[in-house]
Design an enzyme around this catalytic site. Structure first.
Site, PDB file in Angstrom:
ATOM      1  N   LYS A  92      41.405  54.776  37.448  1.00  0.00           N
ATOM      2  CA  LYS A  92      41.524  54.249  38.804  1.00  0.00           C
ATOM      3  C   LYS A  92      40.975  55.254  39.810  1.00  0.00           C
ATOM      4  O   LYS A  92      40.250  54.878  40.727  1.00  0.00           O
ATOM      5  CB  LYS A  92      43.014  53.999  38.942  1.00  0.00           C
ATOM      6  CG  LYS A  92      43.635  53.631  40.151  1.00  0.00           C
ATOM      7  CD  LYS A  92      44.992  52.980  39.785  1.00  0.00           C
ATOM      8  CE  LYS A  92      46.183  53.896  40.034  1.00  0.00           C
ATOM      9  NZ  LYS A  92      46.390  54.257  41.416  1.00  0.00           N
ATOM     10  N   SER A  93      41.269  56.531  39.622  1.00  0.00           N
ATOM     11  CA  SER A  93      40.784  57.538  40.584  1.00  0.00           C
ATOM     12  C   SER A  93      39.254  57.559  40.614  1.00  0.00           C
ATOM     13  O   SER A  93      38.639  57.605  41.675  1.00  0.00           O
ATOM     14  CB  SER A  93      41.264  58.939  40.183  1.00  0.00           C
ATOM     15  OG  SER A  93      42.625  59.075  40.433  1.00  0.00           O
ATOM     16  N   GLN A 105      43.559  63.326  47.158  1.00  0.00           N
ATOM     17  CA  GLN A 105      43.187  62.258  48.091  1.00  0.00           C
ATOM     18  C   GLN A 105      42.756  62.855  49.431  1.00  0.00           C
ATOM     19  O   GLN A 105      41.748  62.444  50.001  1.00  0.00           O
ATOM     20  CB  GLN A 105      44.360  61.304  48.302  1.00  0.00           C
ATOM     21  CG  GLN A 105      44.684  60.500  47.052  1.00  0.00           C
ATOM     22  CD  GLN A 105      45.888  59.597  47.225  1.00  0.00           C
ATOM     23  OE1 GLN A 105      46.591  59.663  48.234  1.00  0.00           O
ATOM     24  NE2 GLN A 105      46.138  58.764  46.238  1.00  0.00           N
ATOM     25  N   ASP A 116      50.928  62.572  38.319  1.00  0.00           N
ATOM     26  CA  ASP A 116      51.202  61.167  37.993  1.00  0.00           C
ATOM     27  C   ASP A 116      51.905  61.002  36.648  1.00  0.00           C
ATOM     28  O   ASP A 116      52.297  59.895  36.284  1.00  0.00           O
ATOM     29  CB  ASP A 116      49.900  60.358  38.003  1.00  0.00           C
ATOM     30  CG  ASP A 116      49.336  60.246  39.417  1.00  0.00           C
ATOM     31  OD1 ASP A 116      50.115  60.364  40.376  1.00  0.00           O
ATOM     32  OD2 ASP A 116      48.110  60.057  39.558  1.00  0.00           O
ATOM     33  N   ARG A 145      59.898  58.804  43.605  1.00  0.00           N
ATOM     34  CA  ARG A 145      59.966  58.839  42.138  1.00  0.00           C
ATOM     35  C   ARG A 145      61.090  59.717  41.597  1.00  0.00           C
ATOM     36  O   ARG A 145      61.534  59.497  40.465  1.00  0.00           O
ATOM     37  CB  ARG A 145      58.606  59.269  41.551  1.00  0.00           C
ATOM     38  CG  ARG A 145      57.588  58.159  41.682  1.00  0.00           C
ATOM     39  CD  ARG A 145      56.268  58.445  41.003  1.00  0.00           C
ATOM     40  NE  ARG A 145      55.442  57.255  41.114  1.00  0.00           N
ATOM     41  CZ  ARG A 145      54.122  57.234  41.003  1.00  0.00           C
ATOM     42  NH1 ARG A 145      53.461  58.363  40.778  1.00  0.00           N
ATOM     43  NH2 ARG A 145      53.457  56.103  41.116  1.00  0.00           N
TER      44      ARG A 145
HETATM   45  C1  S3P Z   1      44.943  60.591  43.397  1.00  0.00           C
HETATM   46  C2  S3P Z   1      45.573  61.741  43.775  1.00  0.00           C
HETATM   47  C3  S3P Z   1      47.013  61.945  43.649  1.00  0.00           C
HETATM   48  C4  S3P Z   1      47.622  60.967  42.662  1.00  0.00           C
HETATM   49  C5  S3P Z   1      47.168  59.565  42.904  1.00  0.00           C
HETATM   50  C6  S3P Z   1      45.663  59.465  42.781  1.00  0.00           C
HETATM   51  C7  S3P Z   1      43.504  60.470  43.609  1.00  0.00           C
HETATM   52  O1  S3P Z   1      47.628  61.745  44.908  1.00  0.00           O
HETATM   53  O2  S3P Z   1      49.030  61.027  42.714  1.00  0.00           O
HETATM   54  O3  S3P Z   1      47.768  58.676  41.983  1.00  0.00           O
HETATM   55  O4  S3P Z   1      42.866  59.543  43.068  1.00  0.00           O
HETATM   56  O5  S3P Z   1      42.954  61.316  44.337  1.00  0.00           O
HETATM   57  P1  S3P Z   1      47.750  62.932  45.993  1.00  0.00           P
HETATM   58  O6  S3P Z   1      46.403  63.263  46.494  1.00  0.00           O
HETATM   59  O7  S3P Z   1      48.640  62.354  47.081  1.00  0.00           O
HETATM   60  O8  S3P Z   1      48.414  64.056  45.269  1.00  0.00           O
END
Ligand code: S3P
Length: 427
Positions: free
Chosen positions: A23-24, A168, A314, A345
């Site tokens: 997904k990322s 993110q 995650d 969580r």
């Molecule tokens: C993600 C970063 C993480 C992760 C999320 C996906 C990403 O979040 O928990 O499920 O795709 O960059 P954070 O940037 O808030 O840590």
């Protein structure tokens, strides 16, 4: 309609499978392909709702994306090609969609409102809005929460020092940096997933990484389109790895799964807890990928601090399940970030596990689990959080009776066929 799922205890977990695409990586490659000039082809996009939200947001900005059979085709026409959307862009439950799109839109020529479901509206956006504003972005928010209205502006690159590790936020700033004048750099307290950096490089951007700092320079050349096969999502695969680890002799092999080293800390943790891990990696291409086999052995407790938590952010729900079956006290500290995920969580996992008979102490920034515990079937709540529903379903495999997981259809956020795959592995 909220649906419940009943999961029966398993006598054995065994088998091999592939999991939906990462997904990322999917969010990032879709956005970057829209910013490129030309047609990108992306195989292995996952069907989950989070990635569908990114596709829908881009389509609302008039980006053409074909997803019928075969690889998805994104017809990129660059930053200046977005049309003003007719209504708010619905990011649904997806924090990555909202935060990264904010970076993309900050330097565009359009104005748009990003909104999401009740969970996304509760999540902190100040961490991305504030540094983007320092670059000149024009963003209106409700006390740092969605809905967020962004009006494209001329951005100025700058150096950001991040207080909280977040891929993110880092990615949003790098994406904004592409359209800024001058370089943009992000200093990370601990390294987070680097999918954005890898894709940017593969698409022809100047990205430098040194001593915990990532820097991008705006390019006068447009991004090149890309052909990519998205590997399976390591964070989805982690639930099957955890399931295999629960009992000696249980075993699961996951093929074609992403093995980017910034995502796989969970494997080292499982190994340190006693599970047997075999990895067969192919490091060619943009993202490392390959097969992982996990075989259950006698488990022992583990201690995790803030850096370990960030590296397996995650996978903590899955680790907590494994910890209930491990000998000793598992201590997780520096995990306050888990309170601002799709649900709180630390609270949802503690409550669910306690209902199933685990001995859990919850603190402001972590949890302690005293193992091993004899789990019993119970009715537990996912609170609409896909990873909680999947983690508690894995716990149910070693409980002494059936477990009812309420609001279980939220697994569709990242893994629509999760319960079908679970049936295939449970003997
Ligand atoms: C993600 C970063 C993480 C992760 C999320 C996906 C990403 O979040 O928990 O499920 O795709 O960059 P954070 O940037 O808030 O840590």
């Amino acid at each position: 309609m909220e649906s419940a799922q009943i999961v029966e205890p398993a006598t054995r977990i065994a088998g091999e499978l592939r999991v939906p695409g990462d997904k990322s990586i999917a969010h990032r490659v879709l956005m970057l392909a829209a910013l490129a000039h030309g047609e990108s082809r992306i195989a292995g996009l996952p069907d989950g709702e989070d990635v569908a939200a990114t596709v829908a947001c881009l389509r609302s900005l008039a980006v053409k994306i074909d997803r019928i059979g075969g690889p998805a085709r994104v017809h990129g026409r660059g930053w200046r090609s977005f049309s003003p959307p007719h209504g708010p862009l619905d990011c649904a439950n997806s924090g990555t969609t909202m935060r990264l799109m904010l970076g993309v839109l900050s330097g565009s020529w359009v104005s748009a409102t990003l909104d999401g479901d009740a969970s996304l509206r509760r999540r902190p956006m100040g961490r991305v809005v504030d540094p983007l504003r320092l670059m000149g972005a024009s963003i209106q928010s409700k006390d740092g929460h969605a809905p967020l209205t962004v009006t494209g502006a001329r951005l100025q690159g700058r150096r950001h020092v991040m207080a909280v590790p977040s891929a993110q936020v880092k990615s949003a700033l790098l994406l904004a940096g592409l359209s800024a004048s001058g370089p943009t750099s992000v200093v990370e307290p601990v390294a987070t997933r680097d999918h954005t950096e890898r894709l940017l490089r593969a698409m022809g951007t100047d990205v430098h990484v040194a001593a915990g700092t990532v820097e991008v320079r705006p390019s006068h050349q447009p991004l090149r389109p890309i052909e990519l096969s998205v590997p399976g999502d390591f964070s989805s695969a982690a639930f099957w790895m955890a399931a295999a680890a629960l009992r000696p002799g249980w075993s699961v092999a996951i093929h074609e799964v992403g093995l980017n080293p910034s995502r796989t800390a969970f494997l080292r943790l499982l190994e340190s807890m006693g599970a047997e891990i075999q990895v067969d990696a192919d490091n060619t291409g943009v993202e490392p990928h390959g097969s992982v086999t996990v075989t259950g052995r006698r488990l022992r407790a583990v201690t995790m601090g803030a850096a370990d938590v960030a590296a397996a952010i995650d996978e903590i729900p899955a680790i907590l399940i494994v910890a209930t079956q491990a000998e000793g006290t598992t201590l997780i500290e520096g995990a306050a970030e888990l309170r601002v995920k799709e649900s709180d969580r630390l609270a949802t996992m503690s409550e669910g596990l306690r209902r199933m008979g685990a001995v859990v102490d919850e603190r402001a920034d972590g949890v302690t689990i005293h193992g091993p515990a004899k789990l019993r079937g119970a009715t537990v709540e996912s609170k609409g959080d896909h990873r909680i529903a999947m983690a508690l379903a894995v716990a149910a495999l070693v409980a002494s009776g059936p477990t009812t997981i309420e609001d279980a259809d939220c697994v569709a956020i990242s893994y629509p066929d999760f319960f079908t795959d679970l049936q295939g592995l449970a003997k």
